[in-house]
Design an enzyme around this catalytic site. Structure first.
Site, PDB file in Angstrom:
ATOM      1  N   ARG A 176       1.294  -1.350   0.139  1.00 45.79           N
ATOM      2  CA  ARG A 176      -0.045  -0.153   0.004  1.00 45.79           C
ATOM      3  C   ARG A 176       0.714   1.006  -0.122  1.00 45.79           C
ATOM      4  O   ARG A 176       0.330   2.686  -0.841  1.00 45.79           O
ATOM      5  CB  ARG A 176      -0.655   0.145   1.447  1.00 45.79           C
ATOM      6  N   ASP A 220      -3.899 -15.131   7.784  1.00 42.90           N
ATOM      7  CA  ASP A 220      -2.840 -16.272   6.765  1.00 42.90           C
ATOM      8  C   ASP A 220      -2.330 -16.540   8.333  1.00 42.90           C
ATOM      9  O   ASP A 220      -1.396 -17.168   7.654  1.00 42.90           O
ATOM     10  CB  ASP A 220      -1.724 -14.955   6.134  1.00 42.90           C
ATOM     11  N   ARG A 234      -4.526 -23.717   1.641  1.00 36.69           N
ATOM     12  CA  ARG A 234      -4.566 -23.686   2.451  1.00 36.69           C
ATOM     13  C   ARG A 234      -5.373 -24.547   3.526  1.00 36.69           C
ATOM     14  O   ARG A 234      -4.769 -25.442   4.615  1.00 36.69           O
ATOM     15  CB  ARG A 234      -4.235 -22.737   3.346  1.00 36.69           C
TER      16      ARG A 234
HETATM   17  C1  S3P Z   1      -4.712  -8.961   2.330  1.00 35.45           C
HETATM   18  C2  S3P Z   1      -5.699  -9.855   2.646  1.00 35.45           C
HETATM   19  C3  S3P Z   1      -5.791 -10.904   3.019  1.00 35.45           C
HETATM   20  C4  S3P Z   1      -4.697 -11.267   3.440  1.00 35.45           C
HETATM   21  C5  S3P Z   1      -3.489 -10.872   2.510  1.00 35.45           C
HETATM   22  C6  S3P Z   1      -3.543 -10.025   2.844  1.00 35.45           C
HETATM   23  C7  S3P Z   1      -4.163  -7.401   2.177  1.00 35.45           C
HETATM   24  O1  S3P Z   1      -6.412 -11.825   1.747  1.00 35.45           O
HETATM   25  O2  S3P Z   1      -5.067 -12.653   3.173  1.00 35.45           O
HETATM   26  O3  S3P Z   1      -2.295 -11.652   2.559  1.00 35.45           O
HETATM   27  O4  S3P Z   1      -3.146  -7.345   1.949  1.00 35.45           O
HETATM   28  O5  S3P Z   1      -5.305  -7.117   2.081  1.00 35.45           O
HETATM   29  P1  S3P Z   1      -8.220 -11.427   1.524  1.00 35.45           P
HETATM   30  O6  S3P Z   1      -8.454 -10.303   1.510  1.00 35.45           O
HETATM   31  O7  S3P Z   1      -8.696 -12.030  -0.009  1.00 35.45           O
HETATM   32  O8  S3P Z   1      -8.373 -12.469   1.988  1.00 35.45           O
END
Ligand code: S3P
Length: 446
Positions: A33, A326, A357
């Site tokens: 970001r 995660d 997973r």
């Molecule tokens: C993330 C959101 C999650 C997470 C990923 C990082 C993010 O995914 O599993 O590792 O940075 O917005 P999802 O939005 O698919 O849940």
């Protein structure tokens, strides 16, 4: 990465308690970001602590390909000279997002509201992951997407000339989808409104504010409604990236499982929407405390002080999933070393991560002599408190977290745990084996 660069590794049971003080690499979500918002801001954003894992480097490359200047100083600070909201330019080549779902999905949001044509692809794992979840809402901005059947990458994107603001209720808890909609809304005239059924990590909302956008967040049941005023002038803002709690999870669980260990992990991000693993481990009886709590770069941060000792099985409710999405593979490893049964409920989203997973975690444990079941979307792990047998060869399916979870398990098993390919660890945690080695763990190439 292809099969020729496979990196098999093995983890041998710790012969002594793990000990020492380490820092883990920067937060992956915040790093992506910071680069993206920096590229959309006017002026120069400086980022310290950026994760230099392969996923984030893909985002840096993509921002360069879209016209932002992204450089790294010799002292490790990154600089992004942004193009302003709506100011990115057409990439001359395909954007390759590697293994990173976050990079791909967030970038779709940015590209949807820029009047440029682009093609996006990724590695074999990313090309299997669902993109419909962003294509569907983003199409309503006026952008056009053409994908492989089923909404799979590669994807051709023709961004909207004048993007319409979206009003969208995210059907699955997903910070990536929420963020894609908000990023598209940056260059749409009017107010973008996203409703999420359950609160997910809010790094996009926090960083939008940090860069000067007007964002309102209100609670709605167990979720939130987020509104963003379109076409703000984002101003460059320095970002300090905290240590990634999702990476800290691996040495943290290793230290808990090896009796007598004493480990401190410094400067870990403590955003409550990322805290589900800590909650679960505390319920399991883990000795983890936080020292030196502070706020850095708008995010709560602290040092985790971990002491190894017995854990007990727990029931992890489905509502906790968004805050530890995660962390299930490593929680399952903790459960394998605990006394009693741990039931982790509502893990449907685990099936569409870098690998399936849910299946891969069950296979990891079963391969090493641990009793495990999948019931619907629940994962059930039976621990007996003793060292699991180990000796398995774990298939990691191009998934960094499966590799790290398996290598942590090997710290307590009777026989070494091997993984078929640890190369993907570099996507999120470069230097993982060496850092674990600093604590006394033996994790090495085979
Ligand atoms: C993330 C959101 C999650 C997470 C990923 C990082 C993010 O995914 O599993 O590792 O940075 O917005 P999802 O939005 O698919 O849940």
């Amino acid at each position: 990465m292809d099969t020729e660069t496979r990196r098999p590794m093995a983890s041998h049971r710790a012969v002594a308690p793990l000990s020492g003080r380490i820092a883990v690499p920067g937060d992956k979500s915040i790093s992506h970001r910071a680069l993206m918002f920096g590229a959309l801001a006017i002026g120069e954003t400086r980022i310290s602590g950026l994760l230099t894992g392969e996923d984030v480097l893909r985002t840096a490359d993509a921002m360069r390909a879209l016209g932002a200047e992204v450089t790294q100083d010799p002292d490790g600070t990154w600089r992004v000279a942004g193009r302003g909201v709506g100011g990115l330019t057409e990439p001359a080549d395909v954007l390759d997002m590697g293994n990173s779902g976050t990079a791909a999905r967030l970038l779709c949001g940015i590209l949807a509201s820029h009047p440029i044509f682009s093609i996006m692809t990724g590695d074999a794992s990313l090309r299997r992951r669902p993109m419909r979840r962003v294509i569907d809402p983003l199409t309503a901005t006026g952008a056009r997407f053409a994908s492989r059947p089923g909404g799979l990458l590669p994807l051709a994107i023709e961004g909207a000339r004048e993007a319409l603001p979206l009003e969208y209720r995210v059907p699955v808890p997903s910070a990536q989808v929420k963020s894609a909609v908000l990023l598209a809304g940056l260059n749409a005239r009017g107010t973008t409104r996203v409703e999420e059924p359950e609160a997910t990590r809010d790094h996009s909302e926090n960083m939008l504010r940090h860069f000067g956008a007007t964002v309102h967040v209100e609670p709605a049941g167990s979720g939130r409604i987020i509104t963003l005023a379109g076409q703000p002038e984002l101003r460059a803002a320095d970002v300090v990236v905290p240590g990634d709690p999702s990476s800290a999870a691996f040495p943290l669980v290793a230290a808990l499982l090896v009796p007598g260990s004493s480990v401190t992990i410094s400067s870990v991000g403590l955003n409550p929407l990322r805290g589900g693993l800590f909650t679960s481990l505390l319920e399991m009886g883990a000795a983890v405390t936080v020292a030196n709590r502070r706020v850095e770069g708008g995010e709560p941060v602290g040092d985790l002080v971990v002491t190894g000792g017995a854990l007990r099985g727990v029931d992890v409710p489905p509502g906790r999933a968004p805050t530890m999405i995660d962390e299930y593979p490593i929680l399952a490893v903790a459960a394998a070393g605990a006394v009693g049964t741990t039931r982790m409920r509502g893990l449907k989203e685990l099936r569409v991560k870098e690998s399936d997973r849910l299946a891969a975690t069950a296979a990891l444990l079963a391969e090493n002599g641990i009793r495990v079941e999948i019931e619907g979307d629940d994962l059930i792990v039976h621990g007996n408190g003793g060292p699991p047998k180990g000796g398995g060869l774990v298939a990691t399916h191009m998934d960094h977290r499966m590799a790290m979870a398996a290598l942590v398990l090997g710290q307590i098993t009777e026989q070494p745990v091997r993984v078929d390919d640890a190369s993907f660890i570099d996507t999120s945690f470069p230097g993982f084996a060496a850092l674990m080695g600093q604590l006394g763990a033996t994790i090495s190439d085979v």
